[in-house]
Enzyme design. Sequence first.
Site, short mmCIF file in Angstrom:
data_model
loop_
_atom_site.label_atom_id
_atom_site.label_comp_id
_atom_site.label_asym_id
_atom_site.label_seq_id
_atom_site.Cartn_x
_atom_site.Cartn_y
_atom_site.Cartn_z
N GLU A 43 0.93 -1.14 0.00
CA GLU A 43 -0.10 0.00 0.05
C GLU A 43 0.86 1.29 -0.05
O GLU A 43 1.81 1.43 0.68
CB GLU A 43 -0.79 0.19 1.36
CG GLU A 43 -1.84 1.22 1.26
CD GLU A 43 -2.69 1.14 2.53
OE1 GLU A 43 -2.37 0.79 3.71
OE2 GLU A 43 -4.06 1.72 2.48
N LYS A 113 -9.78 2.54 -2.38
CA LYS A 113 -9.93 2.13 -1.10
C LYS A 113 -11.26 2.47 -0.61
O LYS A 113 -11.76 3.56 -0.67
CB LYS A 113 -8.80 2.48 -0.19
CG LYS A 113 -9.02 1.90 1.13
CD LYS A 113 -7.77 2.63 1.97
CE LYS A 113 -7.40 1.92 3.33
NZ LYS A 113 -6.18 2.34 3.95
N CYS A 154 -5.78 -2.64 2.50
CA CYS A 154 -5.68 -2.46 3.98
C CYS A 154 -6.79 -2.79 4.86
O CYS A 154 -7.50 -3.74 5.04
CB CYS A 154 -4.79 -1.44 4.23
SG CYS A 154 -3.66 -1.65 5.65
O1 LIG Z 1 -6.57 -1.98 9.88
C1 LIG Z 1 -5.72 -1.69 10.26
O2 LIG Z 1 -5.29 -1.86 11.38
C2 LIG Z 1 -4.54 -0.77 9.58
C3 LIG Z 1 -5.12 -0.13 8.40
C4 LIG Z 1 -4.30 0.57 7.56
O3 LIG Z 1 -2.98 1.05 8.09
C5 LIG Z 1 -4.73 1.08 6.68
O4 LIG Z 1 -5.93 0.80 6.12
O5 LIG Z 1 -3.88 1.80 5.65
#
Ligand SMILES: O=C(O)CCC(=O)C(=O)O
Length: 277
Positions: A43, A113, A154
């Site tokens: 990411e 996202k 993520c």
């Molecule tokens: O869900 C998480 O704990 C981390 C999510 C995250 O870092 C993101 O979505 O970029």
Amino acid sequence: MAKIKVAAIQMPTVTDKMQNVRTAGIYLEKIKDEKPDFVILPEMFCCPYQTQNFPVYAEEEGGPVWQQLSEYAKQYGIYLIGGSMPEKDAEGKVYNTSYIFDRQGKQIGKHRKVHLFDIDVTGGQTFKESDTLTAGDHDTVFDTEFGRMGVMLCFDIRFPELARMMVNDGAKAIFVPAAFNMTTGPAHWELSFRTRALDNQIYMIGCAPMRDESAGYISWGHSIVTDPWGRVIDMLDEKEGVLLTELDLDYEEQVREELPLLKSRRKDMYRLEKLCK
Ligand SMILES: O=C(O)CCC(=O)C(=O)O
């Protein structure tokens, strides 16, 4: 025998945007003899993960980073899940976007996202993507000679409905460019991948940036592949490196037959309704 080779590149992210793109290229050159079918990047692989950076590093679709990723996919004959990067649209809105390219370098998917990462954990991680980002509004699958695959980003992994939508759409594996942190990483990273793998009887592939203790946001690392039985089949530690794994899609079919969770759903009692394209 439907076996596919996937590579997750757990790389550093530096402030020079195009240097990150070159780093991805160096890795692709290094692993080319392994002949991976799919390669996934982390990411925000070309933008240090900080809300104020997103508008500054953002490019429109087709920009210099996009072009180089497309070039890499063609040069190495791979499906490239290009991690994610800030994408600017014509109205100036910025998204956390993953572009997916086929072996000819053609874009065959794009995931914005869907769930923005806004958390505030006492004594732990605070982050607010919505300060500078806009959320996408649909799930993302793409077709290959091995079948249909899904991509999410993520924080999206925490929402079981999204993975289930992809599985309902026929996904056989879900690729997740991600960057958990030092609060949620140890608590939930492996658990989230194993859970989504188990409840959907599917391969999950997560790719994170390497850990850099001096960064504003410290990545947990631990790029991971989990299988349809819910096992971790491979995982890196926090350091830079490549996770090379083979996925056996026949095994996935076997698990779905032997433990028929997907087939045994009571669709007369409950159903996931898709409200967008
Ligand atoms: O869900 C998480 O704990 C981390 C999510 C995250 O870092 C993101 O979505 O970029």
